[in-house]
Write an enzyme that holds these catalytic residues in place. Structure first.
Site, mmCIF file in Angstrom:
data_model
loop_
_atom_site.group_PDB
_atom_site.id
_atom_site.type_symbol
_atom_site.label_atom_id
_atom_site.label_comp_id
_atom_site.label_asym_id
_atom_site.label_seq_id
_atom_site.Cartn_x
_atom_site.Cartn_y
_atom_site.Cartn_z
ATOM 1 N N ASP A 170 78.313 38.163 14.329
ATOM 2 C CA ASP A 170 78.947 36.799 15.281
ATOM 3 C C ASP A 170 80.313 37.329 15.822
ATOM 4 O OD1 ASP A 170 78.578 34.336 15.878
ATOM 5 O OD2 ASP A 170 78.640 33.511 13.613
ATOM 6 N N HIS A 196 83.444 35.208 24.008
ATOM 7 C CA HIS A 196 83.310 34.641 22.570
ATOM 8 C C HIS A 196 82.319 35.507 21.633
ATOM 9 C CE1 HIS A 196 85.982 30.965 23.284
ATOM 10 N NE2 HIS A 196 85.610 31.163 24.535
#
Length: 412
Positions: A267, A60
């Site tokens: 991110d 992730h």
């Protein structure tokens, strides 16, 4: 490496071993899907317990470049252990390319068509950009405006008709909240009363000194900007909330905001960007200001969102200024493009595709097709579903050469 680092890594490995022992009870399952950096070596531990079914892994968070990963203690062991997985998924092509580069630079392992051959077998690497349920979030926005009308109206009343920007983040130093607040300060200095910011920052890992320090810095920065930019009637330009909010309530604030500001330093994806877009009124949408280092920027390109350098308050301030002055027609055009993008690949598509790709990670080969089988894979060779017979022969011969070299012999 400090003794503390060694101790931490030993604990990390032991946790993965404990997870593997627990999962080994599920041998009758068709496949296993492992998630995120906490469990990088779980696949290796499962293989050592003779788990034979396909095992997939999804990261992730971003995967760094070779010169960055080498700063991570035991990075070689971690990368090697990831090759125990049949399928390794990444958020973006950038992450996948970095991973393959790290394998080549640090382990001398080449890849072909995003497939890596190791002593265990083949590991396929693929991009699966995680999504949301956009239709559900659009429904949440309508529901929120009705259910939380009073709370949302109170925010609007405090704005004195200025535009509203919103940021929703964990209080994490990777989220770039400090630069965002500095950008609002700069914009208000140049254009007084032009913008207000609703910053929702939920506490994250507050027991870790670096995080608690950052949280104190953010609170202090908000106080400084509010004191400096306070209007004559006492109104403050930054509303800073540290409460937890449901997705329904958040959707209403998203729709109310003229600008969504998503500016992490880095991110994996950042679903707030997609949530903000999904919650918009298609007839009068807001504008997304997005860090070019967020995974979402790969899908929501510069023709859709306003990309910024998250380390530059000047860049963020300029983008917010452009957003609040953007004509309605352009806002609609950009928003439609983003909605189409996130609806084309939802959270449901993401999960279905990964599982679909994981199952054919191993393709049974007839026992008489090759003279050499039994590479630790029982009676099946692990090959990409799309491989031709010629490609399969090349892969098997390569593994044979590797194994023969390790044993000191040569294959027939």
């Amino acid at each position: 490496m400090s003794p503390a680092s060694e101790e931490h890594y030993s604990s990390y490995c032991e946790i993965n071993r404990a997870m593997a022992r627990a999962l080994s009870r599920l041998r009758k399952r068709d496949a296993i899907w492992v998630h995120d950096y906490h469990l990088l070596s779980l696949g290796k531990e499962l293989r050592e317990l003779t788990i034979e079914q396909p095992i997939g892994f999804f990261l992730h968070t971003p995967w760094p470049k070779p010169d960055v990963i080498e700063r991570v203690p035991h990075h070689l062991d971690l990368m090697q252990s990831m090759l125990a997985y049949d399928l390794v998924g990444f958020q973006t092509r950038w992450d996948l390319d970095n991973f393959l580069s790290c394998l080549q630079v640090h382990l001398g392992m080449e890849s072909r068509s995003d497939v890596v051959i190791s002593e265990r077998g083949l590991t396929r690497c693929q991009v699966f950009p995680i999504g949301i349920d956009p239709k559900q979030f659009a429904e949440y926005a309508v529901e929120s405006l009705a259910e939380y009308r009073q709370q949302i109206s109170s925010i609007q009343d405090k704005l004195n008709c200025t535009k509203l920007a919103i940021g929703v983040d964990r209080l994490d130093y990777t989220k770039g909240i400090d630069n965002r607040i500095k950008a609002v300060d700069q914009l208000l200095t140049n254009k007084p009363h032009s913008i207000s910011l609703l910053q929702i920052g939920t506490s994250s890992r507050a027991d870790i000194p670096a995080y608690s320090k950052y949280q104190r810095e953010i609170a202090s920065l908000v106080e400084d900007v509010n004191r400096k930019q306070r209007t004559d009637d006492g109104s403050e330009p930054i509303c800073y909330w540290k409460d937890q909010f449901s997705q329904v309530e958040l959707a209403g604030y998203y729709r109310t905001a003229d600008v969504g500001v998503v500016t992490p330093l880095r991110d994996g994806m950042n679903l707030v960007a997609k949530e903000y877009v999904a919650a918009q009124d298609s007839n009068d949408p807001g504008v997304l200001v997005l860090s070019k280092f967020a995974g979402a920027a790969e899908e929501l390109n510069e023709n859709m969102a306003l990309h910024v350098d998250p380390t530059s308050p000047d860049d963020i301030a300029a983008a917010i200024s452009a957003a609040i002055e953007m004509p309605r027609e352009e806002r609609i055009e950009r928003c439609e493009a983003m909605i189409n993008t996130i609806e084309a690949y939802t959270i449901h598509d993401w999960s279905k595709e990964f599982v679909r790709e994981l199952y054919p990670s191993r393709v049974a080969v007839p026992a008489d097709h090759f003279r050499y089988l039994g590479f630790g894979w029982l009676n099946e060779a692990q090959v990409p579903m799309y491989a031709t017979v010629e490609e399969l022969n090349v892969a098997v011969k390569h593994v044979l050469r590797v194994r023969a070299g390790q044993s000191g012999g040569e294959p027939d």
